[in-house]
Structure formats: structure tokens, C-alpha cells
Write a protein that holds these residues in place. Structure first.
Motif, PDB file in Angstrom:
ATOM      1  N   VAL A  26       0.854  -1.192   0.000  1.00  0.00           N
ATOM      2  CA  VAL A  26       0.000   0.000   0.000  1.00  0.00           C
ATOM      3  C   VAL A  26       0.888   1.239   0.000  1.00  0.00           C
ATOM      4  N   HIS A  27       0.549   2.206  -0.861  1.00  0.00           N
ATOM      5  CA  HIS A  27       1.239   3.497  -0.832  1.00  0.00           C
ATOM      6  C   HIS A  27       0.210   4.615  -0.941  1.00  0.00           C
ATOM      7  N   ASN A  28       0.099   5.371   0.138  1.00  0.00           N
ATOM      8  CA  ASN A  28      -0.756   6.562   0.175  1.00  0.00           C
ATOM      9  C   ASN A  28       0.121   7.760  -0.142  1.00  0.00           C
ATOM     10  N   SER A  29       0.150   8.163  -1.393  1.00  0.00           N
ATOM     11  CA  SER A  29       0.980   9.301  -1.790  1.00  0.00           C
ATOM     12  C   SER A  29       0.108  10.533  -1.987  1.00  0.00           C
ATOM     13  N   ASP A  30       0.739  11.662  -2.225  1.00  0.00           N
ATOM     14  CA  ASP A  30       0.001  12.892  -2.507  1.00  0.00           C
ATOM     15  C   ASP A  30      -0.836  12.765  -3.780  1.00  0.00           C
ATOM     16  N   GLU A  31      -0.416  11.889  -4.685  1.00  0.00           N
ATOM     17  CA  GLU A  31      -1.139  11.687  -5.945  1.00  0.00           C
ATOM     18  C   GLU A  31      -2.355  10.780  -5.786  1.00  0.00           C
ATOM     19  N   LYS A 105      -5.690  -1.551  -6.779  1.00  0.00           N
ATOM     20  CA  LYS A 105      -6.347  -0.253  -6.581  1.00  0.00           C
ATOM     21  C   LYS A 105      -5.398   0.861  -7.016  1.00  0.00           C
ATOM     22  N   GLY A 106      -5.972   1.916  -7.585  1.00  0.00           N
ATOM     23  CA  GLY A 106      -5.152   3.014  -8.089  1.00  0.00           C
ATOM     24  C   GLY A 106      -4.591   2.707  -9.460  1.00  0.00           C
ATOM     25  N   LEU A 107      -5.345   1.934 -10.231  1.00  0.00           N
ATOM     26  CA  LEU A 107      -4.852   1.475 -11.532  1.00  0.00           C
ATOM     27  C   LEU A 107      -4.564   2.625 -12.493  1.00  0.00           C
ATOM     28  N   GLU A 108      -5.416   3.631 -12.506  1.00  0.00           N
ATOM     29  CA  GLU A 108      -5.180   4.758 -13.417  1.00  0.00           C
ATOM     30  C   GLU A 108      -3.916   5.520 -13.032  1.00  0.00           C
ATOM     31  N   LEU A 109      -3.672   5.660 -11.747  1.00  0.00           N
ATOM     32  CA  LEU A 109      -2.445   6.314 -11.284  1.00  0.00           C
ATOM     33  C   LEU A 109      -1.224   5.479 -11.675  1.00  0.00           C
ATOM     34  N   MET A 110      -1.325   4.164 -11.522  1.00  0.00           N
ATOM     35  CA  MET A 110      -0.226   3.283 -11.939  1.00  0.00           C
ATOM     36  C   MET A 110       0.024   3.410 -13.438  1.00  0.00           C
ATOM     37  N   ARG A 111      -1.045   3.433 -14.213  1.00  0.00           N
ATOM     38  CA  ARG A 111      -0.907   3.568 -15.675  1.00  0.00           C
ATOM     39  C   ARG A 111      -0.243   4.890 -16.040  1.00  0.00           C
ATOM     40  N   ARG A 113       1.815   6.690 -14.146  1.00  0.00           N
ATOM     41  CA  ARG A 113       3.225   6.649 -13.739  1.00  0.00           C
ATOM     42  C   ARG A 113       4.065   5.781 -14.666  1.00  0.00           C
ATOM     43  N   ARG A 114       3.490   4.696 -15.141  1.00  0.00           N
ATOM     44  CA  ARG A 114       4.224   3.758 -15.991  1.00  0.00           C
ATOM     45  C   ARG A 114       4.141   4.108 -17.475  1.00  0.00           C
ATOM     46  N   GLY A 115       3.130   4.880 -17.866  1.00  0.00           N
ATOM     47  CA  GLY A 115       2.959   5.160 -19.289  1.00  0.00           C
ATOM     48  C   GLY A 115       2.548   3.920 -20.062  1.00  0.00           C
ATOM     49  N   ARG A 116       1.846   3.038 -19.387  1.00  0.00           N
ATOM     50  CA  ARG A 116       1.394   1.772 -19.974  1.00  0.00           C
ATOM     51  C   ARG A 116      -0.080   1.571 -19.663  1.00  0.00           C
ATOM     52  N   GLU A 117      -0.776   0.877 -20.545  1.00  0.00           N
ATOM     53  CA  GLU A 117      -2.197   0.598 -20.354  1.00  0.00           C
ATOM     54  C   GLU A 117      -2.453  -0.818 -19.860  1.00  0.00           C
ATOM     55  N   ARG A 118      -1.695  -1.784 -20.401  1.00  0.00           N
ATOM     56  CA  ARG A 118      -1.942  -3.194 -20.082  1.00  0.00           C
ATOM     57  C   ARG A 118      -1.662  -3.465 -18.607  1.00  0.00           C
ATOM     58  N   LEU A 119      -2.629  -4.073 -17.959  1.00  0.00           N
ATOM     59  CA  LEU A 119      -2.544  -4.350 -16.527  1.00  0.00           C
ATOM     60  C   LEU A 119      -1.294  -5.151 -16.174  1.00  0.00           C
ATOM     61  N   HIS A 120      -0.964  -6.142 -16.983  1.00  0.00           N
ATOM     62  CA  HIS A 120       0.184  -6.998 -16.701  1.00  0.00           C
ATOM     63  C   HIS A 120       1.507  -6.231 -16.746  1.00  0.00           C
ATOM     64  N   PRO A 126      10.523  -5.830 -10.544  1.00  0.00           N
ATOM     65  CA  PRO A 126      10.844  -4.916  -9.446  1.00  0.00           C
ATOM     66  C   PRO A 126      10.907  -3.441  -9.843  1.00  0.00           C
ATOM     67  N   ALA A 127      11.468  -3.126 -10.994  1.00  0.00           N
ATOM     68  CA  ALA A 127      11.549  -1.725 -11.422  1.00  0.00           C
ATOM     69  C   ALA A 127      10.171  -1.198 -11.820  1.00  0.00           C
ATOM     70  N   ARG A 128       9.380  -2.035 -12.446  1.00  0.00           N
ATOM     71  CA  ARG A 128       8.037  -1.628 -12.854  1.00  0.00           C
ATOM     72  C   ARG A 128       7.162  -1.308 -11.648  1.00  0.00           C
ATOM     73  N   LEU A 129       7.188  -2.177 -10.646  1.00  0.00           N
ATOM     74  CA  LEU A 129       6.305  -1.944  -9.498  1.00  0.00           C
ATOM     75  C   LEU A 129       6.725  -0.707  -8.713  1.00  0.00           C
ATOM     76  N   VAL A 130       8.022  -0.455  -8.625  1.00  0.00           N
ATOM     77  CA  VAL A 130       8.497   0.748  -7.933  1.00  0.00           C
ATOM     78  C   VAL A 130       7.984   1.993  -8.647  1.00  0.00           C
ATOM     79  N   GLN A 131       8.058   1.989  -9.959  1.00  0.00           N
ATOM     80  CA  GLN A 131       7.566   3.130 -10.735  1.00  0.00           C
ATOM     81  C   GLN A 131       6.051   3.269 -10.590  1.00  0.00           C
ATOM     82  N   ALA A 132       5.323   2.170 -10.714  1.00  0.00           N
ATOM     83  CA  ALA A 132       3.859   2.204 -10.624  1.00  0.00           C
ATOM     84  C   ALA A 132       3.376   2.679  -9.258  1.00  0.00           C
TER      85      ALA A 132
END
Length: 190
Positions: A26-31, A105-111, A113-120, A126-132
Motif C-alpha cells: 500500500v502506498h498513500n501518496s500525494d497523488e 487499486k489506483g490502476l489509473e495512477l499506476m498507468r 506513472r508507468r505510461g502503460r495501459e496493459r494491466l500486466h 521490481p523496477a516496474r512496481l516501484v515506478q507504478a
């Protein structure tokens, strides 16, 4: 969501690595908030040649020597951050790398941050999840038992775990210290 207590982390690292599977990052960020189920981990032990603490304590790895229940965030390959949780007793340099998370949860925010649409593609690695999740070097040494970044208990039953060798390393690559939820499609690699 209730954060895991420090006692959870102050145990044998391989046990913690297995029992982190199915818990919630879980990450509760300002975003906004991002939540994902941890589906893949790797254990790094003090005597292990791939462990950053294998040789001695340095300014970079000092957080690995405790206290347990803290974040160890480091920069690798000159381009990515990786997120680990410090484990074992204070004075023992060990940690668990969080390799992959199933986004919940927070899928749109993850997308975003990652610049990606596909959920997978959001958190499978490890680098992807840190960015997301918006985890940065500022999270290094932070307690995971309180604050905006933490790991929480899940209400789901314990998953079936598959054990294999770690990936993306040269030394200690033959050690069976990688764990993932069997048949989960969000792991980084089979």
C-alpha cells in the motif's frame, strides 16, 4: 488496512519472503493510493554472494542491518530503483526483494506513472512496481509499519507457493530463494 507489525519482519528471511506472498503493498501518496497483492519475492541472505550485505556494511546497505521492517530502496543498472523489506534480527544484513505485485487499486495512477495501459505491464518486475507505486529513494530506511508506504495483512487464504532460483543475477543464481504464487499471471517471469 492494518500494517504488518515489526515482529513479522524480525524472523528468518526465507520465511518472511514466503509469507509476504498474498499480502498487500500500500502506498498513500500525494497523488493518490495504490494497492497491490505481492505475488513474487526473492530472499537475500547475509552469506549469499548476491546479497548487498554479503561482504560488509557500507553506507548504501546499512539499512539492511536493521532494525527490521524498514524499506531498502536502491538504484540499480544506472536507471531503476528496487524495493526491499529489511528482515531478520538487527545486526544481520538481510532483506526480501519485492519482485512483482498484482495491481488492485489506483490502476489509473499506476498507468499514468508507468505510461502503460496493459494491466500486466504495470507491476510485473521490481523496477516496474516501484515506478507504478511511486516508490523513490526517499522511501529508503522508512518504517513499513506506519506511514504512507506499508505492507498490510490480506483477508485471502494463504496462496500455494512455487520455489525456484532467482533471476537477473550472476552470483548465487543457483540458490532456490525466489518465491511466487503458483499460476499467478502477474509474476515477472516463469
Amino acid at each position: 488496512m492494518q500494517p504488518l507489525p515489526v515482529e513479522f519482519y524480525a524472523r528468518q528471511t526465507t520465511l518472511v519472503a514466503k509469507e509476504l506472498l498474498g499480502t498487500l503493498l500500500v502506498h498513500n501518496s500525494d497523488e493518490g493510493i495504490t494497492v497491490g497483492k505481492i505475488v513474487e519475492t526473492e530472499a537475500y541472505l547475509q552469506g549469499d554472494p548476491a546479497c548487498h550485505a554479503a561482504r560488509r556494511m557500507t553506507p548504501r546497505n546499512s539499512v539492511m542491518f536493521g532494525p527490521p521492517g524498514r524499506a531498502y530502496v536502491y538504484f540499480t543498472y544506472g536507471m531503476h530503483y528496487c524495493f526491499n523489506v529489511v528482515t531478520a534480527s538487527e545486526g544481520v544484513g538481510e532483506a526480501v526483494l519485492i519482485r512483482a505485485v498484482e495491481p488492485l487499486k489506483g490502476l489509473e495512477l499506476m498507468r499514468k506513472r508507468r505510461g502503460r495501459e496493459r494491466l500486466h505491464e504495470l507491476c510485473a518486475g521490481p523496477a516496474r512496481l516501484v515506478q507504478a507505486f511511486g516508490i523513490t529513494k526517499e522511501h529508503n530506511t522508512k518504517e513499513l509499519t506506519s506511514g504512507p508506504l506499508y505492507i498490510a495483512v490480506s483477508s485471502e487464504p494463504s496462496p500455494e507457493i512455487h520455489t525456484t532460483t532467482r533471476i537477473g543475477i550472476k552470483e548465487g543464481a543457483d540458490l532456490p530463494l525466489r518465491f511466487y504464487i503458483k499460476d499467478n499471471k502477474f509474476i515477472s517471469k516463469k
